[in-house]
Scaffold this active site. Structure first.
Site, short mmCIF file in Angstrom:
data_model
loop_
_atom_site.label_atom_id
_atom_site.label_comp_id
_atom_site.label_asym_id
_atom_site.label_seq_id
_atom_site.Cartn_x
_atom_site.Cartn_y
_atom_site.Cartn_z
N HIS A 3 38.51 40.32 33.92
CA HIS A 3 37.32 40.93 33.32
C HIS A 3 37.49 41.22 31.82
O HIS A 3 37.07 42.27 31.32
CB HIS A 3 36.96 42.21 34.06
CG HIS A 3 36.48 41.98 35.46
ND1 HIS A 3 35.89 40.81 35.86
CD2 HIS A 3 36.52 42.80 36.57
CE1 HIS A 3 35.57 40.90 37.15
NE2 HIS A 3 35.95 42.08 37.60
N ARG A 16 38.86 36.31 36.98
CA ARG A 16 40.27 36.13 36.68
C ARG A 16 40.56 34.82 35.94
O ARG A 16 39.92 33.80 36.22
CB ARG A 16 41.10 36.17 37.97
CG ARG A 16 41.09 37.54 38.64
CD ARG A 16 41.79 37.54 39.98
NE ARG A 16 41.86 38.91 40.52
CZ ARG A 16 40.90 39.47 41.25
NH1 ARG A 16 39.81 38.79 41.57
NH2 ARG A 16 41.03 40.71 41.67
N ASP A 41 36.27 38.86 48.42
CA ASP A 41 36.44 38.92 46.96
C ASP A 41 36.51 37.47 46.48
O ASP A 41 37.53 37.02 45.96
CB ASP A 41 37.69 39.69 46.57
CG ASP A 41 37.75 40.01 45.08
OD1 ASP A 41 36.78 39.67 44.37
OD2 ASP A 41 38.76 40.59 44.63
N HIS A 60 28.50 44.06 36.76
CA HIS A 60 29.38 44.34 37.89
C HIS A 60 28.90 45.56 38.68
O HIS A 60 29.69 46.41 39.09
CB HIS A 60 30.81 44.57 37.40
CG HIS A 60 31.87 44.35 38.44
ND1 HIS A 60 31.96 45.12 39.59
CD2 HIS A 60 32.88 43.47 38.51
CE1 HIS A 60 33.00 44.72 40.30
NE2 HIS A 60 33.58 43.72 39.66
N GLU A 67 27.99 39.24 41.76
CA GLU A 67 28.14 38.97 40.33
C GLU A 67 27.91 37.50 40.01
O GLU A 67 28.81 36.67 40.19
CB GLU A 67 29.55 39.35 39.88
CG GLU A 67 30.04 40.72 40.32
CD GLU A 67 31.54 40.81 40.27
OE1 GLU A 67 32.11 40.61 39.18
OE2 GLU A 67 32.16 41.03 41.32
#
Length: 385
Positions: free
Chosen positions: A135, A110, A283, A209, A349
């Site tokens: 992304h 982000r 996350d 991803h 990631e």
């Protein structure tokens, strides 16, 4: 040259992988096979390249999104399973887009408000994640058809894919020439090299991803009972918009402490931690203790205790985003008719920190003429008792 295999692998029981490798003919080598995967409405053909190792590991890469569409891995008993979430057909990738194995760019993760500056000039990106850019924007690299530049068999099998992102693409400055190289060896290493050059100053942060379930995609229970290790004593907490606050917070004494192997289920739904509540699970970006390194180092180890399959993620980047599929809500049907829900996969990631262009303390995402971008990451698979 990649660093030697981490110490944990030295105590791994290779069983199925070793047996398969030893049983292969002496002259065997990894192979690459190129086939058609589908076709876009405008007639553009999407291809698939299947990379196969002598130990039974298979990686299938499609040109749509430079996507790792399948990753087949043997367990302790030699049973093969595809351990990545995804779709069986091209149309599903187009009609129901998600981030399942795709190459992410120009900027993974982000960017607050979709805004950033380079050399004093301001740029605005699409706000495709509520108020933020996520992304790479509405039509990121994950939705492009890449060119196949090379396909090779031999001691290692590889496919090289290329993409030209023109200046102004999704609001980013500079024409970017990008290459992604997938290389599979006979020991269970899938190496992904990202390279990019620009004709003007810009920002770049590329990653893969893939969402993993080491029991096999669609296996009951998802990744909740998997064990995870991340060599990071700090992470970057986020605000309600999932943008880092700028703090580097210690993981000690929190559900974010994966410095020693822990079951993911222990913290993924711990509503006592405000960060878990805001992320709907994990996350978050973890600050790797080794930082940015010249060669790839261990960034995460994921183990399914039932099948024994182990995934190690190595990278030369300073952070790794851990995402537990929190927004999978049972509305998407993936491979083999499997309905994907929260916790059915985990993304690991490697990348720069989220919102780095707006956080000088996080480092720099700047790429300019004469200063190209490179990221090497490795998905290393094995089997352990």
């Amino acid at each position: 040259m990649v660093l030697g295999r981490c110490a944990v692998r030295g105590v791994v029981a290779w069983t199925a992988l070793t047996a398969a490798f030893l049983a292969a003919p002496t002259a065997s080598a990894a192979t690459a096979d190129r086939t058609k995967f589908g076709k876009l409405a405008d007639g553009t053909v999407v291809e698939a390249v299947k990379l196969s190792g002598a130990n039974g590991v298979v990686a299938r890469v499609i040109t749509y999104g430079a996507t790792l569409q399948a990753f087949e891995v043997p367990d302790l008993n030699g049973k093969i399973a595809d351990v990545t979430l995804g779709y069986d057909d091209l149309q599903s990738y187009i009609d129901h887009p998600n981030y399942w194995g795709q190459t992410i760019g120009r900027y993974a993760n982000r960017i607050a408000g979709g805004k950033f500056s380079v050399d004093g000039r301001d740029y605005q990106l699409p706000r495709n994640d509520k108020t933020n850019s996520l992304h790479g924007g509405t039509i990121g690299f994950d939705k492009k058809v890449w060119r196949i530049l090379a396909v090779d068999s031999g001691p290692k099998a590889k496919v090289v894919l290329g993409l030209t992102s023109p200046s102004g693409d999704q609001g980013y400055p500079g024409t970017l020439e990008v290459k992604v190289t997938y290389t599979l060896d006979d020991q269970g290493d899938l190496t992904i090299d990202f390279d990019a050059t620009s004709d003007a100053p810009t920002i770049v942060n590329l990653t893969n991803h893939a969402l993993f379930n080491m029991a096999g995609e669609g296996a009951p229970g998802g990744i909740l009972r998997h064990r995870l290790t991340v060599p990071a004593s700090r992470y970057t907490p986020v605000n309600a918009a999932l943008i880092p606050t700028g703090e580097l917070r210690a993981v000690a004494g929190t559900v974010f402490d994966f410095t020693k192997s822990r079951v993911i289920e222990d913290g993924i739904r711990d509503g006592r931690d405000a960060q878990i509540v805001m992320g709907h699970g994990y996350d978050h970006n973890f600050v790797l203790d080794a930082g940015k390194t010249p060669q790839p180092k261990l960034a995460a180890r994921l183990e399914d205790p039932v099948s024994g399959r182990v995934l190690e993620v190595l990278t030369d980047q300073p952070g790794i985003q851990v995402y537990t599929g929190n927004f999978l809500d049972g509305t998407l049907v993936g491979k083999r008719g499997h309905l994907y829900r929260m916790g059915d996969g985990i993304a690991l990631e490697p990348q720069l920190f989220p919102d780095t262009p707006n956080r000088p303390a996080f480092g720099s995402a700047r790429v300019a003429p004469g200063a190209p971008y490179h990221h090497r990451m490795i998905f290393r698979v094995s089997a352990a008792r």
